[in-house]
Enzyme design. Structure first.
Site, PDB file in Angstrom:
ATOM      1  N   GLU A  99      26.072  43.812  20.747  1.00  0.00           N
ATOM      2  CA  GLU A  99      26.126  42.420  21.232  1.00  0.00           C
ATOM      3  C   GLU A  99      26.386  42.347  22.738  1.00  0.00           C
ATOM      4  O   GLU A  99      27.223  41.588  23.213  1.00  0.00           O
ATOM      5  CB  GLU A  99      27.159  41.603  20.434  1.00  0.00           C
ATOM      6  CG  GLU A  99      26.760  41.500  18.970  1.00  0.00           C
ATOM      7  CD  GLU A  99      27.384  40.351  18.215  1.00  0.00           C
ATOM      8  OE1 GLU A  99      28.142  39.580  18.797  1.00  0.00           O
ATOM      9  OE2 GLU A  99      27.078  40.228  17.006  1.00  0.00           O
TER      10      GLU A  99
HETATM   11  C1  LIG Z   1      25.749  50.464  15.409  1.00  0.00           C
HETATM   12  C2  LIG Z   1      24.794  49.601  16.127  1.00  0.00           C
HETATM   13  C3  LIG Z   1      24.319  48.443  15.527  1.00  0.00           C
HETATM   14  C4  LIG Z   1      23.361  47.656  16.162  1.00  0.00           C
HETATM   15  N1  LIG Z   1      22.796  46.600  15.502  1.00  0.00           N
HETATM   16  C5  LIG Z   1      21.730  45.963  16.058  1.00  0.00           C
HETATM   17  C6  LIG Z   1      21.002  44.977  15.323  1.00  0.00           C
HETATM   18  O1  LIG Z   1      21.323  44.656  14.194  1.00  0.00           O
HETATM   19  N2  LIG Z   1      19.916  44.421  15.917  1.00  0.00           N
HETATM   20  C7  LIG Z   1      19.513  44.746  17.172  1.00  0.00           C
HETATM   21  O2  LIG Z   1      18.518  44.235  17.638  1.00  0.00           O
HETATM   22  N3  LIG Z   1      20.206  45.661  17.907  1.00  0.00           N
HETATM   23  C8  LIG Z   1      21.283  46.280  17.374  1.00  0.00           C
HETATM   24  N4  LIG Z   1      21.967  47.230  18.103  1.00  0.00           N
HETATM   25  C9  LIG Z   1      21.565  47.514  19.456  1.00  0.00           C
HETATM   26  C10 LIG Z   1      22.554  47.161  20.539  1.00  0.00           C
HETATM   27  O3  LIG Z   1      22.540  45.790  20.771  1.00  0.00           O
HETATM   28  C11 LIG Z   1      22.177  48.005  21.763  1.00  0.00           C
HETATM   29  O4  LIG Z   1      22.601  49.318  21.483  1.00  0.00           O
HETATM   30  C12 LIG Z   1      22.773  47.510  23.026  1.00  0.00           C
HETATM   31  O5  LIG Z   1      22.112  46.357  23.424  1.00  0.00           O
HETATM   32  C13 LIG Z   1      22.698  48.542  24.156  1.00  0.00           C
HETATM   33  O6  LIG Z   1      21.427  49.117  24.253  1.00  0.00           O
HETATM   34  P1  LIG Z   1      21.279  50.708  24.400  1.00  0.00           P
HETATM   35  O7  LIG Z   1      22.158  51.322  23.376  1.00  0.00           O
HETATM   36  O8  LIG Z   1      19.849  51.023  24.375  1.00  0.00           O
HETATM   37  O9  LIG Z   1      21.908  51.036  25.802  1.00  0.00           O
HETATM   38  P2  LIG Z   1      21.190  50.904  27.233  1.00  0.00           P
HETATM   39  O10 LIG Z   1      20.537  49.581  27.354  1.00  0.00           O
HETATM   40  O11 LIG Z   1      20.363  52.104  27.457  1.00  0.00           O
HETATM   41  O12 LIG Z   1      22.421  50.890  28.221  1.00  0.00           O
HETATM   42  C14 LIG Z   1      23.067  52.107  28.612  1.00  0.00           C
HETATM   43  C15 LIG Z   1      24.247  51.743  29.493  1.00  0.00           C
HETATM   44  O13 LIG Z   1      23.796  51.116  30.688  1.00  0.00           O
HETATM   45  C16 LIG Z   1      24.502  49.913  30.889  1.00  0.00           C
HETATM   46  N5  LIG Z   1      23.629  48.954  31.564  1.00  0.00           N
HETATM   47  C17 LIG Z   1      22.347  48.647  31.264  1.00  0.00           C
HETATM   48  N6  LIG Z   1      21.885  47.731  32.125  1.00  0.00           N
HETATM   49  C18 LIG Z   1      22.890  47.440  32.974  1.00  0.00           C
HETATM   50  C19 LIG Z   1      23.042  46.557  34.086  1.00  0.00           C
HETATM   51  N7  LIG Z   1      22.074  45.774  34.519  1.00  0.00           N
HETATM   52  N8  LIG Z   1      24.234  46.533  34.720  1.00  0.00           N
HETATM   53  C20 LIG Z   1      25.240  47.325  34.313  1.00  0.00           C
HETATM   54  N9  LIG Z   1      25.159  48.159  33.277  1.00  0.00           N
HETATM   55  C21 LIG Z   1      23.991  48.221  32.620  1.00  0.00           C
HETATM   56  C22 LIG Z   1      24.903  49.446  29.520  1.00  0.00           C
HETATM   57  O14 LIG Z   1      26.047  48.600  29.582  1.00  0.00           O
HETATM   58  C23 LIG Z   1      25.210  50.767  28.835  1.00  0.00           C
HETATM   59  O15 LIG Z   1      26.525  51.130  29.136  1.00  0.00           O
HETATM   60  C24 LIG Z   1      22.931  48.002  17.470  1.00  0.00           C
HETATM   61  C25 LIG Z   1      23.459  49.133  18.097  1.00  0.00           C
HETATM   62  C26 LIG Z   1      24.365  49.931  17.451  1.00  0.00           C
HETATM   63  C27 LIG Z   1      24.867  51.164  18.132  1.00  0.00           C
END
Ligand SMILES: Cc1cc2nc3c(=O)[nH]c(=O)nc-3n(C[C@H](O)[C@H](O)[C@H](O)COP(=O)(O)OP(=O)(O)OC[C@H]3O[C@@H](n4cnc5c(N)ncnc54)[C@H](O)[C@@H]3O)c2cc1C
Length: 765
Positions: free
Chosen positions: A454
């Site tokens: 989220e």
């Molecule tokens: C257990 C679990 C359940 C989930 N359930 C769902 C679901 O039901 N439906 C769904 O659609 N998604 C779901 N997600 C996805 C979740 O919303 C994403 O994992 C999350 O949005 C982060 O994306 P990412 O993991 O690809 O990290 P990335 O986007 O690759 O980010 C990596 C890091 O970079 C940082 N970052 C990225 N951009 C910026 C910026 N502009 N400024 C500063 N920092 C930045 C982030 O904060 C993070 O620390 C789930 C994830 C998990 C792990």
């Protein structure tokens, strides 16, 4: 003197005569404004416009109206919601064995799934007219919190259908036909929803999803209809492996202009039965060993009819706005509920363990080092509960305060991470050995999930809180941006002209206000209450004014660059956040009848908030690109330096002492914590041991006195000591029995699990 009067006259003429002002001031400023604040992109604009400004607006604008805060109704459960907590939730908790769920079954048992579905746990936000429970946000939050103190897996399973997903989206945007088709099944648990936004290439940058839908004609139920050909590849989707209905976000294109003139319609959301031809529910993930369902889904050239778009064809391309609005409300409920649960469980169990566990001949909770961590656990839990209640309360007012919910999500999950680390440090080996006796391990494993979902926390802190807050909460900037974007340049200039005058007045008010409050240390600020907490209101008003001034200066100096200067802007976001946390704590204290026993918790919380505000300002001034402006600002706001200090050790000790005793303070602070019945359950056992050790103190005092007089030896095992004390008539037979029982409980509660050879390898992944 005459020069001064002349200057004043010139100023009055320049500002007061519209034509002169517009040509001499507004026009050039408008030009500069357009240059430094580039127009918002569509996704930025939609994110900015979605949701509401609430108490965050007061805090950001430098003049919080505390009476308004106090007048916000206290969020409370209705009788029906309380009955659900006492009956259905209680029954569910007793059905859960989290160790087996996570480590052995790696799923909820079938009877638990059935119970959840049959009893409306998936229907908390669905209206009664569709068979749902139509619970309030505070009830939703309280239920999820309580379940999470028993099983994170069960809590996440219950939480997701009641958060952002098909149910929420249908209720807000669904056509009547869609509502009639899906909501009764979702309420009855016959349909299990999931929502898929994230994919391998787009996580935080959800607006950049590569999944596509192309408007075309195709076959559906034997007829040719207008529809969408979809291609998607999603991962991390909670409940996907068991979902019967998939909410899907994709980018919609209309290359043949079958819908209208636009060829790129934008992000769109559709509801698709998972049984539909071509929908692939892929493999299951195993997130941090948690057993809730999470996995992948993909589809290649899957054709769906147009009316599967949530809201129907009219909502083609409006998905981003829908998601931002709904995510904001969910963000204020789900993760805050999980974070608070961590606090309630950690506070109750760590207080008990610190009393039961002895080293160097005394309870470890008597050592100052342990008290420091224990005090933090208690104070953070108080803040968490205050924020949980206030934030859910806002959602119950039908608000969707996007900045406030981002603050709650980020800070509450970070606080739960800190306090869980403290709980681990105090439990040491007792928390590390995983097994049925360990009540903390799964919460610890789950923390990175809360941090990530989220809106991953780094992004939330650095981009959302201040990034959105500065534009959303500022009284004029969003309107100024709109004026700058007005295609009718003359009209834009006129709008900007009146806004600019108000903006100048606002900035001047903040400059003089901040200086006055800095010079007087906020002593003459008003407070809505008298007594000990009055001084906190005064300081928070002062810091609110300092934030308003600093934010204006930053936007003026850095313009559009401010959002790229994340380290700098995040610090102003921290100021806003700590003002919000402190507001929630003060409101919570008032709403709960100003309990004297709560004062150490209030003191710790607010003094920490003020200290963090000072720290954030210090880093902000140190790193502001212009040293001259930074010095000027610092002198205006803190003419005598930043004087905020962390709470005194005595306050920390008052809190940790309160957690080492059974009683109302501990009960109130941990009211959501599940305590199992009997000694079989590890939480029940710890609680029984805690009470038994307390109750045994009068008898133990007789033993200590005898040891002092050398009637009894000092360093012998407890069983032998009890026998010897009985033999020498230091204690009677009943007292000996009480001590034997206490000692058994004590020993059992500090014990950890061990496994016979082979048991663990049988279970290996
Ligand atoms: C257990 C679990 C359940 C989930 N359930 C769902 C679901 O039901 N439906 C769904 O659609 N998604 C779901 N997600 C996805 C979740 O919303 C994403 O994992 C999350 O949005 C982060 O994306 P990412 O993991 O690809 O990290 P990335 O986007 O690759 O980010 C990596 C890091 O970079 C940082 N970052 C990225 N951009 C910026 C910026 N502009 N400024 C500063 N920092 C930045 C982030 O904060 C993070 O620390 C789930 C994830 C998990 C792990």
């Amino acid at each position: 003197m005459s020069i001064l009067i002349l200057l004043l006259v010139v100023l009055i003429v320049v500002l007061g005569v519209a034509d002169i002002r517009r040509n001499l001031i507004t026009k050039p400023v408008f030009g500069i404004f357009k240059k430094i604040l580039p127009p918002l992109s569509d996704t930025e604009r939609e994110a900015m416009e979605a949701g509401d400004v609430w108490w965050d607006g007061d805090l950001f604008q430098g003049k919080p109206d505390w009476k308004k805060l106090h007048a916000i109704p206290k969020a409370e459960l209705s009788a029906e919601e309380q009955a659900f907590m006492d009956n259905e939730v209680d029954t569910l908790l007793k059905m859960l064995d989290d160790y087996k769920i996570v480590q052995e079954q790696r799923d909820l048992p079938p009877e638990v799934w059935q119970y959840i579905k049959d009893n409306g746990f998936f229907a908390m936000i669905i209206p009664k007219s569709y068979g749902g429970r139509e619970f309030s946000a505070i009830a939703n939050s309280t239920i999820v919190s309580r379940i999470a103190t028993r099983s994170l897996t069960a809590a996440v399973t219950v939480m997701v259908p009641n958060s952002l997903g098909p149910g929420e989206l249908l209720m807000h945007y669904g056509t009547q036909e869609q509502k009639d088709r899906w909501l009764p099944g979702l309420a009855a648990g016959k349909e299990v929803p999931c929502f898929a936004l994230t994919g391998p290439e787009a996580g935080s940058d959800a607006g950049g999803i590569p999944d596509t839908g192309v408007i075309c004609k195709g076959q559906f139920e034997g007829q040719e209809v207008l529809g969408i050909r979809l291609n998607w590849d999603k991962r991390y989707i909670t409940l996907a492996p068991v979902a019967t209905v998939l909410g899907l976000a994709f980018k919609l294109y209309d290359p043949e202009n079958l819908l209208g003139e636009k060829t790129e319609l934008g992000i769109t959301c559709a509801l698709i039965p998972t049984s539909h031809e071509g929908v692939e529910i892929g493999d299951r993930h195993f997130p941090m060993n948690m057993a809730f369902m999470n996995g992948t889904t993909y589809g290649k050239d899957v054709f769906i009819p147009l009316d599967w778009i949530i809201g129907g064809p009219d909502y083609a391309g409006r998905g981003w706005r829908m998601l931002v609005e709904c995510l904001s409300a969910g963000r204020g409920i789900s993760l805050p509920a999980l974070a608070t649960a961590t606090g309630h469980l950690a506070t109750r169990m760590t207080g008990a363990y610190s009393y039961v566990r002895q080293q160097f001949g005394m309870a470890i909770g008597k050592f100052e080092g342990v008290q420091e961590s224990l005090g933090r656990i208690g104070a953070y839990t108080y803040s968490l509960e205050a924020m949980r209640v206030m934030t859910a309360g806002a959602i119950d007012l039908n608000l969707s305060p996007s900045v406030v919910t981002a603050i709650a999500k980020y800070h509450m999950t970070e606080m739960s991470r800190t306090l869980l680390n403290d709980a681990f440090d105090i439990h040491s080996g007792r928390a590390i050995q995983v097994g049925p006796k360990n009540y903390l391990a799964h919460g610890y494993m789950g923390i990175p999930i809360s941090i990530t979902v989220e809106g991953a926390n780094i992004l939330t802190r650095n981009l959302m809180i201040f990034g959105q807050g500065a534009t959303r909460c500022h009284p004029y900037v969003l309107q100024e941006l709109e004026a700058a974007a007005n295609p009718n340049a003359e009209e834009g200039l006129q709008q900007f002209d009146s806004l600019l005058m108000k903006h100048i007045g606002f900035a001047l008010g903040n400059t003089f206000g901040a200086l006055w409050q800095g010079l007087t240390l906020g002593r003459f600020n008003s407070s809505p209450v008298s007594g000990e907490t009055a001084k906190y209101y005064k300081q928070l008003s002062r810091m609110s004014r300092a934030l308003a001034l600093s934010a204006d200066f930053s936007m003026l100096m850095l313009g559009g660059d401010l959002k790229r200067k994340e380290m700098l802007s995040a610090r102003l976001g921290d100021v806003l956040s700590h003002l919000y946390i402190a507001s929630a704590v003060l409101k919570f204290y008032e709403d709960n009848g100003r309990q004297v026993a709560d004062l150490p918790f209030v003191r710790y919380s607010i003094e920490r908030n003020l200290f963090e505000i000072g720290k954030a300002f210090s880093g902000f001034f140190q790193n502001f690109p212009s040293a001259v402006v930074a010095r000027l600002l610092k002198t205006l706001v803190f003419p005598f330096g930043i004087g905020y200090k962390m709470p005194a050790d005595a306050v920390t000790q008052e809190i940790s002492d309160a957690l080492l005793k059974p009683g109302v303070i501990r009960d109130r602070l941990t009211h959501l914590c599940f305590i199992g019945e009997g000694d079989e359950d590890p939480t029940g056992l710890m609680e029984s041991a805690f009470i038994a050790v307390h109750e045994a103190q009068p008898v133990m005092k007789k033993i200590y006195a005898a040891q002092k007089q050398a009637t009894l030896p000092r360093k012998i095992p407890m069983e032998q000591l009890i026998a010897k004390a009985l033999e020498l008539n230091v204690i009677n037979a009943d007292e000996a029995k009480q001590l034997v029982r206490m000692n058994e409980l004590r020993f059992a509660s500090i014990s950890v699990d061990s496994f016979k050879p082979g048991v663990l390898s049988d279970n290996a992944i």
